[in-house]
Design an enzyme around this catalytic site. Structure first.
Site, PDB file in Angstrom:
ATOM      1  N   HIS A 151     -14.254  -2.580 -44.291  1.00  0.00           N
ATOM      2  CA  HIS A 151     -13.090  -3.283 -43.709  1.00  0.00           C
ATOM      3  C   HIS A 151     -12.631  -2.615 -42.413  1.00  0.00           C
ATOM      4  CE1 HIS A 151     -12.602  -5.144 -47.756  1.00  0.00           C
ATOM      5  NE2 HIS A 151     -12.938  -3.936 -48.165  1.00  0.00           N
ATOM      6  N   SER A 272     -15.454  -2.348 -13.303  1.00  0.00           N
ATOM      7  CA  SER A 272     -14.506  -3.439 -13.149  1.00  0.00           C
ATOM      8  C   SER A 272     -14.277  -3.663 -11.671  1.00  0.00           C
ATOM      9  CB  SER A 272     -13.193  -3.077 -13.840  1.00  0.00           C
ATOM     10  OG  SER A 272     -12.127  -3.796 -13.253  1.00  0.00           O
ATOM     11  N   LYS A 278     -12.856   2.061 -14.964  1.00  0.00           N
ATOM     12  CA  LYS A 278     -13.471   1.436 -16.127  1.00  0.00           C
ATOM     13  C   LYS A 278     -14.983   1.510 -16.177  1.00  0.00           C
ATOM     14  CE  LYS A 278     -11.860  -1.618 -18.574  1.00  0.00           C
ATOM     15  NZ  LYS A 278     -11.562  -2.959 -19.078  1.00  0.00           N
ATOM     16  N   GLU A 285     -21.473  -6.121 -25.515  1.00  0.00           N
ATOM     17  CA  GLU A 285     -20.694  -7.329 -25.798  1.00  0.00           C
ATOM     18  C   GLU A 285     -21.598  -8.554 -25.834  1.00  0.00           C
ATOM     19  OE1 GLU A 285     -17.967  -6.050 -22.457  1.00  0.00           O
ATOM     20  OE2 GLU A 285     -16.562  -7.178 -23.661  1.00  0.00           O
TER      21      GLU A 285
END
Ligand code: ARG
Length: 452
Positions: A151, A272, A278, A285
């Protein structure tokens, strides 16, 4: 002569044509045409001189296709007609003999089977590359402790090697599915003709051998109707991509500062456009997001094939775009996963800090009570009470005095301190397939043997 008195509507042509995508089948189309021409001559169905003219013409067509100079024409409906048209332009009327004892129905099934077999074999090799990258990473991080999760809550500590090896076993199953797929695509459709067989005593075995098929499809009706091997590829690819999506998801989480378990290689990250600090895990992803796309192709082709009357129907032309996109997507995803795993820099201290959360030894405390004769359900309650007191009072379990422990159970004593040593929680998982180091070593060598 033509049966038709009106030209095709341009919108129908656009709908009907597959040349825009099936041109990538050309290497298989040329190869099967060669094999077919040789067989026709070997059986005396065409003359040897005609065979030689066809083979020379096919060489010329192949050179044009390979060199990107093949003159496609607006009227080329699909790759099969384009090749035959061009062959006839180059070789003359003899080109018209190539389609003797053949239909586009068995021709396209053969091209797609060859394409699928190759794609499955290629994917198998790429799956093995990823397995090797994971095995190497497991070996490098053999005894690095980390929390295992259920979980997404810290559950029990494990070794990073053990966690990485979990993916190796998933991939080993993917590889088996891909192998099965390659086998399913290895029975030659060609020779089935349009659906009923052909009016010549052909030698299908000869064609099968030349094209690397293991045998011939035994029923001509099934041969031209069958796209199971495409469904098999898509199913294998969908499951594999789903595995990669779980890996991608973990890499996204783990590379966040909140987890801080890993730094992904620069080669697989991007910056970014506005925030200079970043480093985004875009590749991970996309691993997450590509899986449903392949699953979509699988569902779509099931939709195309279901309730389709035998034998060939133009619906089946829709197999190709689903297959091609799935092949390209899976291969890219496997390359990305391999690159990220090979270059990932794990952060030992961050993993260890997360794994030193004493609460994840709760099961081990319960088992200590079990060994002292308390029924497990009761132990579970005792430890839950202890955890609750620790959480409520903001203390660690190891801060509890023996007296405080005894207030929860007479069986809790000084040995609790031993159980709360991080090593001991890990090394106590001695069951087969468990996280104790001797078991992980055992697992690692078994997994290594899968990809010698
Ligand atoms: N382009 C067609 C396909 O991909 C080739 C087979 C056409 N056969 C036919 N009878 N129209 O399925």
């Amino acid at each position: 002569m033509s049966r038709f008195s009106e030209p095709q509507d341009p919108a129908f042509q656009a709908l009907n044509a597959s040349i825009g995508f099936d041109r990538r089948l050309w290497p298989h189309d040329v190869a099967q045409s060669r094999a077919h021409a040789r067989m026709l001559a070997a059986r005396g169905i065409i003359a040897a001189v005609d065979r030689d003219a066809l083979l020379a013409g096919l060489d010329a067509v192949e050179a044009e296709l390979a060199g990107g100079t093949f003159p496609f024409e607006p009227g080329d409906e699909d790759i099969h007609m384009a090749v035959e048209r061009r062959l006839t332009e180059i070789a003359g009327p003899v080109g018209g003999r190539l389609h003797t004892a053949r239909s586009r129905n068995d021709q396209v099934a053969t091209d797609v089977a060859m394409f699928t077999r190759e794609a499955a074999e290629r994917a198998e090799a790429r799956v093995e590359d990823l397995m090797r990258a994971l095995l190497d990473a497991a070996e490098r991080h053999l005894d690095w402790a980390m929390p295992g999760y259920t979980h997404l809550q810290r559950a029990q500590p494990v070794y990073l090697s053990h966690h990485l090896l979990a993916y190796v076993w998933m991939l080993a199953r993917d590889r088996e599915r891909l192998r099965f797929t390659a086998g399913q695509a290895a029975r030659l459709p060609l020779g089935a003709g349009a659906l009923a067989g052909v009016n010549f005593d052909t030698d299908r075995g000869m064609v099968a051998a030349e094209l690397g098929f293991s045998g011939v499809a035994p029923n001509s009706i099934d041969a031209v109707s069958n796209r199971d091997f495409v469904l098999d590829y898509l199913a294998a690819a969908a499951t594999c991509a789903t595995h990669l999506s779980r890996l991608g998801a973990e890499l996204v989480l783990w590379s966040s500062e909140e987890f801080g378990f890993v730094e992904l290689p620069d080669a697989w990250s991007s910056g970014s456009s506005i925030m200079p600090q970043k480093k985004n895990p875009d590749a991970a992803e996309l691993l997450r997001a590509k899986a449903p796309r392949i699953v979509g192709h699988l569902a779509a082709l099931h939709g195309v094939m279901h309730a389709l009357p035998l034998t060939y129907n133009k619906d089946m032309q829709e197999d190709k775009e689903h297959l091609f996109d799935a092949v390209d997507t899976l291969e890219l995803a496997l390359a990305a996963a391999t690159g990220m795993v090979a270059g990932a820099r794990f952060r030992r201290e961050r993993l260890a800090a997360a794994a030193s959360d004493e609460l994840i030894a709760a099961t081990d405390l319960a088992d200590l009570l079990v060994r002292r004769g308390v029924p497990f359900r009761q132990c579970h309650g005792i430890v839950a009470g202890l955890v609750r007191e620790a959480v409520d009072s903001g203390r660690r379990l190891s801060d509890f005095t023996e007296q405080e422990l005894r207030a929860h159970s007479e069986h809790l004593d000084g040995e609790v301190a031993d159980v709360l040593q991080q090593r001991s929680w890990l090394e106590s998982k001695v069951s087969e397939g468990g996280t104790a180091l001797p078991r992980v070593r055992e697992q690692l060598s078994a997994a290594r043997a899968l990809v010698p």
